[in-house]
Design a protein around this motif. Structure first.
Motif, mmCIF file in Angstrom:
data_model
loop_
_atom_site.group_PDB
_atom_site.id
_atom_site.type_symbol
_atom_site.label_atom_id
_atom_site.label_comp_id
_atom_site.label_asym_id
_atom_site.label_seq_id
_atom_site.Cartn_x
_atom_site.Cartn_y
_atom_site.Cartn_z
ATOM 1 N N ASP A 18 0.840 -1.205 0.000
ATOM 2 C CA ASP A 18 0.000 0.000 0.000
ATOM 3 C C ASP A 18 0.875 1.256 0.000
ATOM 4 O O ASP A 18 0.563 2.237 -0.695
ATOM 5 N N ARG A 19 1.969 1.231 0.755
ATOM 6 C CA ARG A 19 2.869 2.393 0.791
ATOM 7 C C ARG A 19 3.619 2.548 -0.521
ATOM 8 O O ARG A 19 3.890 3.670 -0.971
ATOM 9 N N GLN A 58 2.531 2.205 -3.371
ATOM 10 C CA GLN A 58 1.694 2.879 -4.355
ATOM 11 C C GLN A 58 1.927 4.392 -4.356
ATOM 12 O O GLN A 58 1.619 5.076 -5.342
ATOM 13 N N GLN A 59 2.473 4.919 -3.253
ATOM 14 C CA GLN A 59 2.729 6.357 -3.149
ATOM 15 C C GLN A 59 4.136 6.743 -3.618
ATOM 16 O O GLN A 59 4.438 7.930 -3.759
ATOM 17 N N HIS A 60 4.984 5.757 -3.843
ATOM 18 C CA HIS A 60 6.392 6.057 -4.126
ATOM 19 C C HIS A 60 6.581 6.831 -5.428
ATOM 20 O O HIS A 60 7.462 7.690 -5.521
ATOM 21 N N ARG A 61 5.775 6.515 -6.433
ATOM 22 C CA ARG A 61 5.938 7.197 -7.718
ATOM 23 C C ARG A 61 5.672 8.694 -7.579
ATOM 24 O O ARG A 61 6.450 9.523 -8.063
ATOM 25 N N ALA A 62 4.594 9.047 -6.895
ATOM 26 C CA ALA A 62 4.269 10.461 -6.697
ATOM 27 C C ALA A 62 5.317 11.154 -5.840
ATOM 28 O O ALA A 62 5.674 12.319 -6.090
ATOM 29 N N GLN A 63 5.851 10.450 -4.846
ATOM 30 C CA GLN A 63 6.870 11.040 -3.984
ATOM 31 C C GLN A 63 8.149 11.324 -4.765
ATOM 32 O O GLN A 63 8.770 12.380 -4.601
ATOM 33 N N ASN A 87 7.547 14.343 -7.049
ATOM 34 C CA ASN A 87 7.545 15.602 -6.300
ATOM 35 C C ASN A 87 8.954 16.097 -6.011
ATOM 36 O O ASN A 87 9.214 17.305 -6.016
ATOM 37 N N GLU A 137 11.638 4.855 -8.317
ATOM 38 C CA GLU A 137 11.128 4.497 -7.010
ATOM 39 C C GLU A 137 12.124 3.561 -6.317
ATOM 40 O O GLU A 137 12.811 2.785 -6.974
ATOM 41 N N ASP A 184 11.735 8.379 -4.103
ATOM 42 C CA ASP A 184 10.787 8.606 -3.013
ATOM 43 C C ASP A 184 11.489 8.832 -1.682
ATOM 44 O O ASP A 184 10.902 9.368 -0.744
#
Length: 280
Positions: free
Chosen positions: A83-84, A86-91, A94, A211, A264
């Protein structure tokens, strides 16, 4: 979904369905499934990254409890990790946005979801142009141009062989990675290495977006050290006179050609990758 995450989800499900009654049986089953995933994928480096990451995670889990309880804990914690992830690409995207300058020109190689995400984020506050390589033989660069234009980002497509011609027109090179190896080099779509060589000769910064689940404990020194190869044909006997083209899918770019990596876990120099691998 990125291939390393797919590999991890497959291994989690393998563990969930396993009937093993000892830690050794479960680990043997996971290693065997991992080897199958690595051997069947056309993009071995991403599968290696995902499988090895999961096996390191499992080996660190406390086994001083009954097998069934250990298995349940491992699966629950691994699901939370996915689940975490899934956020790595956006991090990662950024972290790279601040390096895009107003009215700059960016050279992008092939199609990378994390690179496109970063460019779309940057386009919310800045204007810039993007030049995308065709990325033969996949032709994935055309898909990237279409996607960027759909977001009202100015983008054009060039042949891979035109990189040297246009390199002085760009302010930075931005690529993704199928894998980031231990010395801070990257394995990516074929043609990445030659773009990096040209960029360094022209003194153009070469940035990579990746990532951390793509970090892999490999230490290649050259192309021959990669865990895959492409056939080459030197005679009519070898290719039945058809003059077949050798089409390797990936190549290795050494760390000395990479300016920074946007990940990330932050903005890293190539030498910082090894430190992060210890923590994963």
């Amino acid at each position: 979904m990125a291939l390393p995450v797919v590999a991890i989800k497959v291994l989690i499900e393998t563990l969930r369905q396993s009937k093993g009654t000892t830690f050794q049986e479960l680990m043997t089953m996971l290693v065997e499934q991992s080897n199958i995933l690595k051997s069947q994928s056309t993009n071995g480096i991403s599968m290696i990254a995902g499988c090895d990451l999961f096996l390191r995670f499992v080996n660190r889990q406390n086994s001083g409890v009954p097998v069934d309880e250990w298995k349940e804990r491992v699966i629950e914690t691994a699901d939370q990790l996915v689940d975490r992830y899934q956020q790595h690409r956006a991090q990662a995207a950024n972290h790279g946005v601040k390096f895009v300058k107003e009215n700059c020109c960016i050279l992008v190689h092939s199609y990378s979801r994390v690179v496109l995400m970063m460019l779309k984020l940057a386009a919310k506050t800045k204007r810039f142009k993007v030049i995308v390589t065709e990325s033969y033989p996949s032709g994935a660069g055309k898909k990237a141009v279409q996607e960027l234009r759909n977001e009202n980002i100015m983008a054009c497509l060039i042949q891979d062989s035109a990189v040297g011609y246009i390199i002085q027109k760009v302010d930075m090179v931005l690529v993704g990675a199928e894998g980031v190896v231990q010395n801070g080099g990257i394995v990516n779509q074929i043609g990445t290495y030659q773009i990096a060589v040209v960029a360094k000769a022209a003194n153009i910064p070469f940035y990579t977006l990746a990532e951390s689940y793509k970090f892999v404990q490999l230490f290649p020194l050259n192309q021959d050290d990669l865990p895959f190869s492409a056939d080459m044909f030197f005679s009519n006997e070898e290719d039945n006179g058809e003059c077949k083209i050798s089409n390797p899918l990936l190549d290795y770019t050494p760390p000395e050609f990479i300016t920074l990596l946007f990940t990330d876990v932050g903005v890293l120099t190539p030498s910082g990758v090894a430190e992060q691998l210890v923590l994963l």
